[in-house]
Scaffold this motif. Structure first.
Motif, PDB file in Angstrom:
ATOM      1  N   LEU A  21       1.087  -1.287  -0.073  1.00  0.00           N
ATOM      2  CA  LEU A  21      -0.059  -0.292  -0.054  1.00  0.00           C
ATOM      3  C   LEU A  21       1.057   1.206   0.290  1.00  0.00           C
ATOM      4  CD1 LEU A  21      -2.920   1.461   0.068  1.00  0.00           C
ATOM      5  CD2 LEU A  21      -2.880   1.206   2.400  1.00  0.00           C
ATOM      6  N   ALA A  22       1.837   1.175   0.592  1.00  0.00           N
ATOM      7  CA  ALA A  22       2.914   2.467   0.904  1.00  0.00           C
ATOM      8  C   ALA A  22       3.369   2.845  -0.657  1.00  0.00           C
ATOM      9  CB  ALA A  22       3.929   2.241   1.889  1.00  0.00           C
ATOM     10  N   GLN A  23       3.752   1.774  -1.028  1.00  0.00           N
ATOM     11  CA  GLN A  23       4.442   1.943  -2.760  1.00  0.00           C
ATOM     12  C   GLN A  23       3.108   2.415  -3.610  1.00  0.00           C
ATOM     13  OE1 GLN A  23       5.767  -1.937  -4.356  1.00  0.00           O
ATOM     14  NE2 GLN A  23       7.206  -0.583  -5.557  1.00  0.00           N
ATOM     15  N   ASN A  31       5.131   6.856   7.844  1.00  0.00           N
ATOM     16  CA  ASN A  31       3.686   7.671   7.981  1.00  0.00           C
ATOM     17  C   ASN A  31       2.405   6.886   7.823  1.00  0.00           C
ATOM     18  OD1 ASN A  31       5.258  10.050   8.272  1.00  0.00           O
ATOM     19  ND2 ASN A  31       5.112  10.370   5.951  1.00  0.00           N
ATOM     20  N   LEU A  32       2.677   5.497   6.891  1.00  0.00           N
ATOM     21  CA  LEU A  32       1.281   4.831   6.497  1.00  0.00           C
ATOM     22  C   LEU A  32       0.992   4.124   7.991  1.00  0.00           C
ATOM     23  CD1 LEU A  32      -0.639   4.100   4.347  1.00  0.00           C
ATOM     24  CD2 LEU A  32       0.583   2.495   3.867  1.00  0.00           C
ATOM     25  N   SER A  33       2.145   3.734   8.749  1.00  0.00           N
ATOM     26  CA  SER A  33       1.986   2.994   9.932  1.00  0.00           C
ATOM     27  C   SER A  33       1.257   3.782  10.915  1.00  0.00           C
ATOM     28  CB  SER A  33       3.376   2.339  10.269  1.00  0.00           C
ATOM     29  OG  SER A  33       3.377   1.674  11.682  1.00  0.00           O
ATOM     30  N   THR A  47      -3.794  12.298   0.211  1.00  0.00           N
ATOM     31  CA  THR A  47      -3.377  11.018   0.746  1.00  0.00           C
ATOM     32  C   THR A  47      -4.502  10.077   0.843  1.00  0.00           C
ATOM     33  OG1 THR A  47      -1.643  12.021   1.850  1.00  0.00           O
ATOM     34  CG2 THR A  47      -1.994   9.907   2.417  1.00  0.00           C
ATOM     35  N   LEU A  48      -5.646  10.606   1.414  1.00  0.00           N
ATOM     36  CA  LEU A  48      -6.971   9.674   1.661  1.00  0.00           C
ATOM     37  C   LEU A  48      -7.393   9.367   0.376  1.00  0.00           C
ATOM     38  CD1 LEU A  48      -9.278   8.729   3.360  1.00  0.00           C
ATOM     39  CD2 LEU A  48     -10.131  10.744   3.426  1.00  0.00           C
ATOM     40  N   GLU A  49      -7.460  10.139  -0.690  1.00  0.00           N
ATOM     41  CA  GLU A  49      -8.006  10.003  -2.129  1.00  0.00           C
ATOM     42  C   GLU A  49      -6.972   8.838  -2.611  1.00  0.00           C
ATOM     43  OE1 GLU A  49      -8.000  12.088  -6.476  1.00  0.00           O
ATOM     44  OE2 GLU A  49      -7.963  13.186  -4.678  1.00  0.00           O
ATOM     45  N   ALA A  50      -5.629   8.924  -2.280  1.00  0.00           N
ATOM     46  CA  ALA A  50      -4.761   7.689  -2.915  1.00  0.00           C
ATOM     47  C   ALA A  50      -4.971   6.371  -2.353  1.00  0.00           C
ATOM     48  CB  ALA A  50      -3.311   8.258  -2.833  1.00  0.00           C
ATOM     49  N   ILE A  51      -5.233   6.620  -0.952  1.00  0.00           N
ATOM     50  CA  ILE A  51      -5.486   5.301  -0.335  1.00  0.00           C
ATOM     51  C   ILE A  51      -6.648   4.745  -0.840  1.00  0.00           C
ATOM     52  CG2 ILE A  51      -5.962   4.594   2.210  1.00  0.00           C
ATOM     53  CD1 ILE A  51      -4.029   6.354   3.252  1.00  0.00           C
ATOM     54  N   CYS A  52      -7.793   5.465  -0.859  1.00  0.00           N
ATOM     55  CA  CYS A  52      -9.021   4.718  -1.021  1.00  0.00           C
ATOM     56  C   CYS A  52      -8.890   4.380  -2.862  1.00  0.00           C
ATOM     57  CB  CYS A  52     -10.137   6.135  -1.285  1.00  0.00           C
ATOM     58  SG  CYS A  52     -10.890   6.390   0.335  1.00  0.00           S
ATOM     59  N   ALA A  53      -8.203   4.982  -3.571  1.00  0.00           N
ATOM     60  CA  ALA A  53      -8.028   4.449  -5.126  1.00  0.00           C
ATOM     61  C   ALA A  53      -7.337   2.983  -4.841  1.00  0.00           C
ATOM     62  CB  ALA A  53      -7.149   5.352  -6.018  1.00  0.00           C
ATOM     63  N   ALA A  54      -6.257   2.829  -4.088  1.00  0.00           N
ATOM     64  CA  ALA A  54      -5.436   1.968  -4.056  1.00  0.00           C
ATOM     65  C   ALA A  54      -6.159   0.722  -3.387  1.00  0.00           C
ATOM     66  CB  ALA A  54      -4.420   2.157  -3.465  1.00  0.00           C
ATOM     67  N   LEU A  55      -7.041   0.995  -2.498  1.00  0.00           N
ATOM     68  CA  LEU A  55      -7.703  -0.137  -1.972  1.00  0.00           C
ATOM     69  C   LEU A  55      -9.181  -0.236  -2.430  1.00  0.00           C
ATOM     70  CD1 LEU A  55      -7.181   0.840   1.806  1.00  0.00           C
ATOM     71  CD2 LEU A  55      -6.201  -1.419   0.408  1.00  0.00           C
ATOM     72  N   ASP A  56      -9.612   0.587  -3.443  1.00  0.00           N
ATOM     73  CA  ASP A  56     -10.956   0.705  -4.206  1.00  0.00           C
ATOM     74  C   ASP A  56     -12.144   0.537  -3.223  1.00  0.00           C
ATOM     75  OD1 ASP A  56     -12.832   0.363  -6.183  1.00  0.00           O
ATOM     76  OD2 ASP A  56     -12.951  -1.867  -5.852  1.00  0.00           O
ATOM     77  N   ILE A  62     -12.747   3.606   5.703  1.00  0.00           N
ATOM     78  CA  ILE A  62     -11.348   3.900   6.367  1.00  0.00           C
ATOM     79  C   ILE A  62     -11.608   4.577   7.721  1.00  0.00           C
ATOM     80  CG2 ILE A  62      -9.249   4.577   6.128  1.00  0.00           C
ATOM     81  CD1 ILE A  62      -9.139   4.387   3.257  1.00  0.00           C
ATOM     82  N   LEU A  63     -12.418   5.731   7.805  1.00  0.00           N
ATOM     83  CA  LEU A  63     -12.740   6.787   8.850  1.00  0.00           C
ATOM     84  C   LEU A  63     -13.772   6.219   9.486  1.00  0.00           C
ATOM     85  CD1 LEU A  63     -11.421   9.662   7.032  1.00  0.00           C
ATOM     86  CD2 LEU A  63      -9.933   8.216   8.612  1.00  0.00           C
TER      87      LEU A  63
END
Length: 73
Positions: A21-23, A31-33, A47-56, A62-63
């Motif tokens: 996920l960090a990659q 920071n992700l930890s 950052t939240l947008e990128a995490i949501c995109a990566a995790l679909d 998440i929140l």
């Protein structure tokens, strides 16, 4: 009241490691930890947008808002 980060739950559902996920998000594992362990005091929308995109997923996956007194023994 507080905001709880359920990043570990979504990562488990997607069978994704912290390193992967960090990659994908282009954020340090440290920071992700911090975010994953509910130690973060803020998160950028980008950052939240990128995490949501990566995790679909959606930000609400998440929140989570926890009112005072809930979830305490």
């Amino acid at each position: 009241m507080k905001i709880v980060v359920n990043l570990d739950v979504m990562m488990a559902r997607r069978k994704m490691s912290l390193g992967e996920l960090a990659q994908r998000v282009d954020i340090t594992m440290a920071n992700l930890s911090i975010l994953k362990n509910n130690k973060a005091r803020a998160i950028r929308f980008s950052t939240l947008e990128a995490i949501c995109a990566a995790l679909d997923c959606q930000p609400g996956d998440i929140l989570e808002f926890v009112p005072d007194g809930e979830g305490e023994p």
